[in-house]
Design a protein around this motif. Sequence first.
Motif, PDB file in Angstrom:
ATOM      1  N   UNK A 104       0.869  -1.179   0.000  1.00  0.00           N
ATOM      2  CA  UNK A 104       0.000   0.000   0.000  1.00  0.00           C
ATOM      3  C   UNK A 104       0.907   1.230   0.000  1.00  0.00           C
ATOM      4  N   UNK A 105       0.789   2.060  -1.002  1.00  0.00           N
ATOM      5  CA  UNK A 105       1.652   3.241  -1.125  1.00  0.00           C
ATOM      6  C   UNK A 105       1.491   4.223   0.033  1.00  0.00           C
ATOM      7  N   UNK A 106       0.375   4.140   0.746  1.00  0.00           N
ATOM      8  CA  UNK A 106       0.205   4.998   1.925  1.00  0.00           C
ATOM      9  C   UNK A 106       1.281   4.697   2.971  1.00  0.00           C
ATOM     10  N   UNK A 107       1.717   3.445   3.044  1.00  0.00           N
ATOM     11  CA  UNK A 107       2.796   3.066   3.962  1.00  0.00           C
ATOM     12  C   UNK A 107       4.092   3.745   3.529  1.00  0.00           C
ATOM     13  N   UNK A 121       8.103   8.157   4.135  1.00  0.00           N
ATOM     14  CA  UNK A 121       8.759   9.350   3.589  1.00  0.00           C
ATOM     15  C   UNK A 121       8.582  10.535   4.532  1.00  0.00           C
ATOM     16  N   UNK A 122       7.393  10.677   5.088  1.00  0.00           N
ATOM     17  CA  UNK A 122       7.165  11.766   6.046  1.00  0.00           C
ATOM     18  C   UNK A 122       8.077  11.619   7.261  1.00  0.00           C
ATOM     19  N   UNK A 132      12.701  13.544  10.213  1.00  0.00           N
ATOM     20  CA  UNK A 132      13.966  13.258  10.898  1.00  0.00           C
ATOM     21  C   UNK A 132      15.033  14.289  10.522  1.00  0.00           C
ATOM     22  N   UNK A 133      14.894  14.872   9.336  1.00  0.00           N
ATOM     23  CA  UNK A 133      15.825  15.914   8.883  1.00  0.00           C
ATOM     24  C   UNK A 133      15.371  17.311   9.311  1.00  0.00           C
ATOM     25  N   UNK A 134      14.246  17.379  10.037  1.00  0.00           N
ATOM     26  CA  UNK A 134      13.765  18.645  10.573  1.00  0.00           C
ATOM     27  C   UNK A 134      12.805  19.401   9.682  1.00  0.00           C
ATOM     28  N   UNK A 164      -2.730  10.588   6.378  1.00  0.00           N
ATOM     29  CA  UNK A 164      -1.495   9.804   6.285  1.00  0.00           C
ATOM     30  C   UNK A 164      -0.273  10.674   6.595  1.00  0.00           C
ATOM     31  N   UNK A 165      -0.284  11.910   6.087  1.00  0.00           N
ATOM     32  CA  UNK A 165       0.879  12.785   6.209  1.00  0.00           C
ATOM     33  C   UNK A 165       0.884  13.613   7.488  1.00  0.00           C
TER      34      UNK A 165
END
Length: 160
Positions: free
Chosen positions: A75-78, A83-84, A89-91, A122-123
Amino acid sequence: MGKIRVGFGYDVHQLKEGYDFWLGGIQVPHEKGAVGHSDADVLIHVICDALLGAANMRDIGFHFSDTDPQYKGIDSKILLKDVMLLIREQGYEVGNIDTTICLQLPKVNPHIPEMKKCLAEVMGIDENDISIKATTTEKLGFVGRQEGVSAYCAVLIEKK
């Protein structure tokens, strides 16, 4: 104000009978669906690519290889959720997302509110920060012949 960056994404998937059609995190009724290693959600894929590009973190294929069996049919939502996590994590946080889906049929407009709601959940962002537009190609090219779907995305992210 933190550092502001922009990113761009583009993706294409073939359309074939016998596949489910996932677009913007929802299943859209249609006699054809998109073909891919994952669920082939072209809209989520361009958003992922644009976000990763804006954060200078390569692309979706780098992080989630289409040769890796763990992503087969995923599922691309995963992927979008992951990605979020990567950009956070990079701020970075999302400022806004602007997308365009190129598809002859089915008509996308009736599904846009549900797509925006799904993607925002999701995001973890506001629906008003997501723009989804749709266009045909006036029956020209692979989109016009209903052989495929393509999408474009521009994003703005800001380091907090």
